[in-house]
Design an enzyme around this catalytic site. Structure first.
Site, mmCIF file in Angstrom:
data_model
loop_
_atom_site.group_PDB
_atom_site.id
_atom_site.type_symbol
_atom_site.label_atom_id
_atom_site.label_comp_id
_atom_site.label_asym_id
_atom_site.label_seq_id
_atom_site.Cartn_x
_atom_site.Cartn_y
_atom_site.Cartn_z
ATOM 1 N NE ARG A 130 -4.271 -1.687 1.894
ATOM 2 C CZ ARG A 130 -5.233 -1.955 2.762
ATOM 3 N NH1 ARG A 130 -5.098 -1.571 4.022
ATOM 4 N NH2 ARG A 130 -6.315 -2.613 2.393
ATOM 5 N N GLY A 179 -13.244 -3.967 1.336
ATOM 6 C CA GLY A 179 -14.669 -3.663 1.396
ATOM 7 C C GLY A 179 -15.115 -2.737 0.284
ATOM 8 C CE LYS A 228 -18.604 -17.343 9.449
ATOM 9 N NZ LYS A 228 -18.941 -16.551 10.648
ATOM 10 N N GLY A 278 -8.410 -8.961 0.694
ATOM 11 C CA GLY A 278 -7.222 -9.308 1.463
ATOM 12 C C GLY A 278 -6.688 -10.700 1.213
#
Length: 402
Positions: free
Chosen positions: A35, A368, A192, A345
């Protein structure tokens, strides 16, 4: 449409650049500077223009209003200094004002030490805006959050624009959601289905195929009446899983299920891995990866694609006995002639492990924000940049709505 850095004169101006320098730090050392390297073009551009540069970022989740030495940006300042070949001072108490010379950059201490940052406090946003002539948002990974340094400041800074990283992220993602070249194939993994439900529902309306893996695949297999042993599965969402498969078929898209799987009796790097047909999984089995036949079939789907979006691994790739499926997908995407974009990620970790970054069209730094953009949600940090550009009657940007 948004303004970009190239649209605004920066010479001699006070330029506040919001970057995402939230990097992993272990024992005072940065373990992954991806980053930081991604932030360099915006900082270098402002420095070359002779601007007075203030770089702002968060790190971790400190308690607002108090200093936490373990979450100081000091290691980031040292890394920036080394990468830029010049000293980048770390400034505490920067809200009271910072003296910066033309052609100099300083790093402001962790913005989340300031009370009101996460709540998008108007007073804090005004204080930040008063420090600059130009506000540059170059932190796409935080664009889905309305915070003082990502949203509020853009309401009050004299001029605002998107930095080159944010610009590249949005333009790459736009190729997926606007008018993608087809076939469009999505690869979606993760533990999930609940965390990817909005993404899956959105993608079903856009893609030609969705390749799934991980716990998501387990839930779909169970919903299709196949045995999954003691594998991770979200039982309350079985009806949702059936609905997703029904919607895909009705809309002309496809969610191909695995025909073979890699199973073990326990979650362990030393557990014997056994390949089994999907219909032959035992009650005491854990499904930890897709099998070789399935990987080959999925790779074939990817070879036919013209656009690929990848989010999430297809197995427990961290453990070598169960990494083959995700490795096969990474290699297939890298070998494809399609426009490919990957983000998230775990996806970034897999890309690094298998060394395919240079062969993908674009690797997103967003997590996100990446997902919410693909889901079609409004990202507050992008929305305010567009509002400010639209409010300027003399400004016309040649981009296609972004």
């Amino acid at each position: 449409m948004m303004r970009y850095m190239s649209d605004i004169g920066l010479s001699g101006k006070r330029v506040l650049i919001r970057e995402d320098l939230n990097v992993p730090i272990e024992n005072g050392r940065i373990s992954d500077d991806t980053r930081i390297r991604a932030a360099l073009p915006a900082i270098q551009k402002a420095l070359r223009a002779g601007a007075r540069v203030l770089v702002v970022s968060h790190l971790g989740r400190p308690e607002e209003g108090s200093y936490d030495a373990s979450l100081s940006l000091a290691p980031v300042a040292a890394s920036l200094s080394a990468l830029l070949g010049r000293e980048i001072r770390l400034c505490k108490g920067w809200l009271s004002g910072v003296t910066v010379a033309p052609g100099e950059a300083v790093l402001c201490e962790n913005v989340r030490f300031e009370r009101g940052e996460k709540a998008d406090d108007d007073g804090l946003a005004r204080k930040m805006a008063a420090l600059c002539d130009v506000y540059v948002n170059d932190a796409f990974a935080t664009a889905h959050r309305a915070e003082a340094s990502t949203h509020g400041i853009a309401k009050y800074a004299p001029k605002v624009c998107a930095g080159p990283l944010l610009q590249a992220e949005v333009q790459a993602l736009a190729r997926i959601v606007k008018d993608p070249e087809r076939p469009l194939v999505a690869v979606v993994g993760g533990s999930k289905i609940s965390t990817k439900l909005a993404l899956l529902e959105s993608l079903i309306e856009k893609v030609d195929r969705i390749i799934v893996g991980g716990g998501i695949l387990n839930t779909l297999l169970r919903a299709a009446g196949l045995p999954i042993g003691k594998s991770l599965c979200e039982e309350p969402l079985l009806s949702v899983a059936r609905s997703l498969m029904d919607k895909a078929r009705a809309g002309g898209s496809e969610i191909p299920l695995a025909e073979d799987l890699v199973c073990a009796k326990e979650y362990s790097p030393t557990a014997p891995a056994t390949v089994k047909l999907a219909a032959e999984v035992s009650e005491d089995d854990l499904i930890l990866d897709i099998g070789p036949k399935t990987a080959a079939r999925f790779a074939g789907c990817l070879s036919e694609a013209r656009t690929i979006v990848w989010n999430g691994p297809l197995g427990v790739f961290e453990l070598e006995p169960f990494a083959a499926g995700t490795r096969a997908m990474a290699e297939a995407i890298a070998a494809s002639q399609a426009f490919s974009i990957a983000g998230g990620g775990e996806t970034l970790a897999a890309i690094a492990k298998f060394g395919v970054a240079e062969r993908l069209s674009y690797v997103s730094t967003g997590g996100g924000a990446f997902l919410e953009f693909l889901e079609g949600k409004t990202l507050p940090a992008l929305a305010i940049l567009k509002e400010r550009a639209k409010a300027d009657p003399d400004y016309v940007h040649p981009s296609e709505g972004y």
